[in-house]
Design a protein around this motif. Structure first.
Motif, PDB file in Angstrom:
ATOM      1  N   ASN A   1       3.802-182.492 -34.206  1.00 26.52           N
ATOM      2  CA  ASN A   1       3.490-183.782 -34.841  1.00 26.52           C
ATOM      3  C   ASN A   1       2.373-183.699 -35.872  1.00 26.52           C
ATOM      4  N   GLN A   2       1.789-182.495 -36.088  1.00 26.20           N
ATOM      5  CA  GLN A   2       0.887-182.343 -37.233  1.00 26.20           C
ATOM      6  C   GLN A   2       1.690-182.447 -38.529  1.00 26.20           C
ATOM      7  N   THR A   3       1.010-182.827 -39.604  1.00 27.99           N
ATOM      8  CA  THR A   3       1.657-182.900 -40.917  1.00 27.99           C
ATOM      9  C   THR A   3       1.102-181.806 -41.812  1.00 27.99           C
ATOM     10  N   ILE A   4       1.988-180.979 -42.363  1.00 25.84           N
ATOM     11  CA  ILE A   4       1.612-179.934 -43.306  1.00 25.84           C
ATOM     12  C   ILE A   4       1.929-180.437 -44.711  1.00 25.84           C
ATOM     13  N   SER A   5       0.965-180.367 -45.616  1.00 24.36           N
ATOM     14  CA  SER A   5       1.164-180.789 -47.012  1.00 24.36           C
ATOM     15  C   SER A   5       1.141-179.563 -47.905  1.00 24.36           C
ATOM     16  N   VAL A   6       2.118-179.447 -48.776  1.00 23.45           N
ATOM     17  CA  VAL A   6       2.154-178.341 -49.739  1.00 23.45           C
ATOM     18  C   VAL A   6       2.345-178.919 -51.133  1.00 23.45           C
ATOM     19  N   ARG A   7       1.730-178.279 -52.120  1.00 24.31           N
ATOM     20  CA  ARG A   7       1.896-178.715 -53.506  1.00 24.31           C
ATOM     21  C   ARG A   7       2.663-177.656 -54.267  1.00 24.31           C
ATOM     22  N   VAL A   8       3.652-178.105 -55.031  1.00 29.50           N
ATOM     23  CA  VAL A   8       4.494-177.234 -55.839  1.00 29.50           C
ATOM     24  C   VAL A   8       4.193-177.495 -57.298  1.00 29.50           C
ATOM     25  N   GLY A   9       3.977-176.420 -58.076  1.00 30.78           N
ATOM     26  CA  GLY A   9       3.652-176.549 -59.489  1.00 30.78           C
ATOM     27  C   GLY A   9       4.849-176.872 -60.350  1.00 30.78           C
ATOM     28  N   ALA A  10       4.601-177.043 -61.657  1.00 34.89           N
ATOM     29  CA  ALA A  10       5.671-177.378 -62.600  1.00 34.89           C
ATOM     30  C   ALA A  10       6.736-176.299 -62.655  1.00 34.89           C
ATOM     31  N   ASP A  11       6.360-175.057 -62.368  1.00 37.99           N
ATOM     32  CA  ASP A  11       7.313-173.947 -62.402  1.00 37.99           C
ATOM     33  C   ASP A  11       8.029-173.748 -61.076  1.00 37.99           C
ATOM     34  N   GLY A  12       7.778-174.639 -60.109  1.00 33.96           N
ATOM     35  CA  GLY A  12       8.428-174.529 -58.815  1.00 33.96           C
ATOM     36  C   GLY A  12       7.733-173.609 -57.844  1.00 33.96           C
ATOM     37  N   ASP A  13       6.590-173.056 -58.232  1.00 33.09           N
ATOM     38  CA  ASP A  13       5.863-172.126 -57.380  1.00 33.09           C
ATOM     39  C   ASP A  13       4.862-172.872 -56.504  1.00 33.09           C
ATOM     40  N   LEU A  14       4.650-172.383 -55.291  1.00 32.40           N
ATOM     41  CA  LEU A  14       3.719-172.986 -54.350  1.00 32.40           C
ATOM     42  C   LEU A  14       2.285-172.745 -54.804  1.00 32.40           C
TER      43      LEU A  14
ATOM     44  N   ILE B   1       7.425-173.269 -41.088  1.00 32.10           N
ATOM     45  CA  ILE B   1       7.274-174.500 -41.883  1.00 32.10           C
ATOM     46  C   ILE B   1       7.494-174.185 -43.361  1.00 32.10           C
ATOM     47  N   LEU B   2       6.832-173.148 -43.863  1.00 33.10           N
ATOM     48  CA  LEU B   2       6.950-172.803 -45.281  1.00 33.10           C
ATOM     49  C   LEU B   2       8.370-172.383 -45.623  1.00 33.10           C
ATOM     50  N   ASN B   3       9.016-171.682 -44.707  1.00 33.35           N
ATOM     51  CA  ASN B   3      10.409-171.282 -44.923  1.00 33.35           C
ATOM     52  C   ASN B   3      11.311-172.496 -45.036  1.00 33.35           C
ATOM     53  N   ARG B   4      11.066-173.517 -44.204  1.00 34.71           N
ATOM     54  CA  ARG B   4      11.849-174.752 -44.239  1.00 34.71           C
ATOM     55  C   ARG B   4      11.628-175.502 -45.541  1.00 34.71           C
ATOM     56  N   LEU B   5      10.447-175.339 -46.125  1.00 34.09           N
ATOM     57  CA  LEU B   5      10.141-176.007 -47.394  1.00 34.09           C
ATOM     58  C   LEU B   5      10.659-175.221 -48.592  1.00 34.09           C
ATOM     59  N   GLY B   6      11.359-174.102 -48.325  1.00 35.88           N
ATOM     60  CA  GLY B   6      11.969-173.335 -49.407  1.00 35.88           C
ATOM     61  C   GLY B   6      11.093-172.263 -50.011  1.00 35.88           C
ATOM     62  N   VAL B   7       9.971-171.913 -49.353  1.00 36.75           N
ATOM     63  CA  VAL B   7       9.080-170.875 -49.866  1.00 36.75           C
ATOM     64  C   VAL B   7       9.667-169.508 -49.509  1.00 36.75           C
TER      65      VAL B   7
END
Length: 446
Positions: free
Chosen positions: A125-138, A95-101
């Motif tokens: 079907n679960q939903t994973i939420s990630v927050r990305v900072g102003a610098d693009g970092d997770l 999942i994180l890899n798909r989000l570009g991490v």
């Protein structure tokens, strides 16, 4: 002024020569029309005779050097949340890899936290939420982990100077009302989804009004307005509570529903006059039992975590009969993971009810038809349970919803309760009425 006098005499003679009847009706208009040039002449005399006044001021150019203005500014917080739905076979790393991490960051997430690997297991079907900072970092990762026990535990990871750690605090959570007003273009469910109305709210809304009008019947130009509670953690919507008020406009007719909860915590929906909106089920699954745990999201003060309870629990002695609250068909009967001994009934094409932690089953097998009041099992403590109780769930098209709103016997309001209801109903109606005639969708993006 001789010219002006002669002009006026000519005007009088012209008017006298007209027929008396015409003179009475149109004298005022004649004076106005012919008098326009007279006014112009008089205005001309006034302008010609007036002498220009002497200027009383003198323009002067002044240049002054002002000190520079110092503005203290703080950098804007441009962090944002992204969501990804878990596909069959996915794990957190994928999942994180798909989000570009990046791979290095993924490894840090997986090893630098104090959460067991069991809680990091994902389901489709679960939903994973990630927050990305102003610098693009997770900076944050959060999702609910289903423990197959009628509870979902919030897994919340936060990046700190020392690495990744679990950090959940009660002070960070708050419940806020969400307001949506939707105009149907093609389909009601599609319009609600586009306005970011959660699926469990959509299913509850359909169940509330299905005796009068179903969402699938709504046509282009029909409208839906609703207010519901949402739980937020770190600015992200974690879950939803009950619909507080809703109305549907279909073919020029308005259907309304208002939620009211009495002093004992029993909540149901009522129409504009305070009458129960739905008949509800015929009986309660455990007679006169106390609700020991209600539906919804709550903070656990000892475990220091947020849990989503997908049903309601009835505390009762082991062996207490559990009855079918309404007619249905036994869809499942047997042992079901953390639920222990479980029975699932289907009541119609969209609604199921689940009964967990039973000590034993009634005399009904899978596929059997049951009537309201038939004993389907007995209270126990099988599965992951801390003591004898019934865990009771209601699912609409697979989505858990609050049983008290759609699947318990309806209660009529007494005079005192009706007065309280009217006060709450008027507050909700004022909000709904503000957009009643707007031809556009209004979505409060929380």
């Amino acid at each position: 002024m001789n010219k002006l006098s002669a002009y006026y005499q000519l005007l009088r003679q012209s008017v006298r020569s007209l027929p008396q009847q015409w003179h009475k009706k149109h004298l005022r208009w004649s004076l106005l029309v012919i008098g326009l040039p007279v006014s112009s002449v008089m205005a001309a005399y006034a302008v010609t005779d007036a002498a220009p006044a002497a200027p009383t001021y003198q323009a002067e150019k002044v240049i002054e050097q002002l000190p520079a203005i110092l503005v203290n500014s703080t950098p804007a917080n441009n962090s944002y949340w992204r969501e990804e739905v878990v596909q069959p076979g996915d794990n957190l790393s994928q999942i994180l890899n798909r989000l570009g991490v990046g791979e290095r960051h993924i490894q840090n997430v997986l090893k630098d936290n104090d959460i067991s690997h069991r809680l990091l297991q994902l389901k489709p079907n679960q939903t994973i939420s990630v927050r990305v900072g102003a610098d693009g970092d997770l900076t944050d990762i959060q999702f609910f982990n289903d423990d197959d026990n009628g509870e979902k535990n919030l897994v919340a990871l936060q990046k700190t100077s020392g690495g990744w750690q679990a950090n959940v605090g009660a002070v960070d959570t708050e419940t806020l009302p969400s307001f949506k007003a939707v105009v149907i273009k093609t389909s009601a469910r599609g319009a609600l989804a586009q306005a970011r109305v959660p699926v469990e709210i959509r299913e509850s809304l359909n169940e509330l009004f299905k005796d009068k009008v179903e969402l699938g019947q709504l046509q282009s130009g029909d409208t839906i307005r609703l207010i519901y509670n949402s739980l937020y953690f770190r600015g992200q919507e974690l879950g939803t509570g009950d619909i507080l008020g809703a109305e549907i406009s279909h073919n020029g007719k308005i259907y309304q529903a208002y939620y009211f909860e009495d002093s004992d915590g029993n909540g149901q929906y009522y129409d504009l006059a305070g009458q129960p909106l739905k008949k509800g089920f015929d009986v309660q699954p455990v007679a006169r039992a106390r609700v020991s745990s209600s539906f919804g999201t709550r903070f656990h003060p000892i475990l220091r975590t947020i849990k989503m309870h997908t049903g309601i629990d009835y505390a009762a002695p082991s062996g207490t009969p559990i009855v079918a609250p309404s007619d249905g068909v036994v869809e499942e009967v047997g042992y079901k993971g953390g639920y222990g001994n479980t029975v699932v009934l289907r009541h119609n094409s969209s609604m199921q009810t689940l009964y967990a932690h039973m000590s034993s089953f009634g005399r009904f097998g899978s596929g059997s038809r049951v009537k309201a009041g038939d004993v389907i099992g007995y209270v126990g403590s099988t599965g992951r349970s801390t003591g004898p109780h019934l865990h009771y769930e209601v699912r609409l098209n697979g989505q858990p919803v609050n049983p008290v709103t759609v699947a318990l016997p309806s209660r009529k309001l007494d005079n005192s309760q009706l007065a309280e209801f009217k006060t709450e109903q008027q507050k909700l109606d004022q909000i709904l009425a503000t957009v009643r005639d707007l031809p556009i969708t209004v979505a409060q993006l929380d």
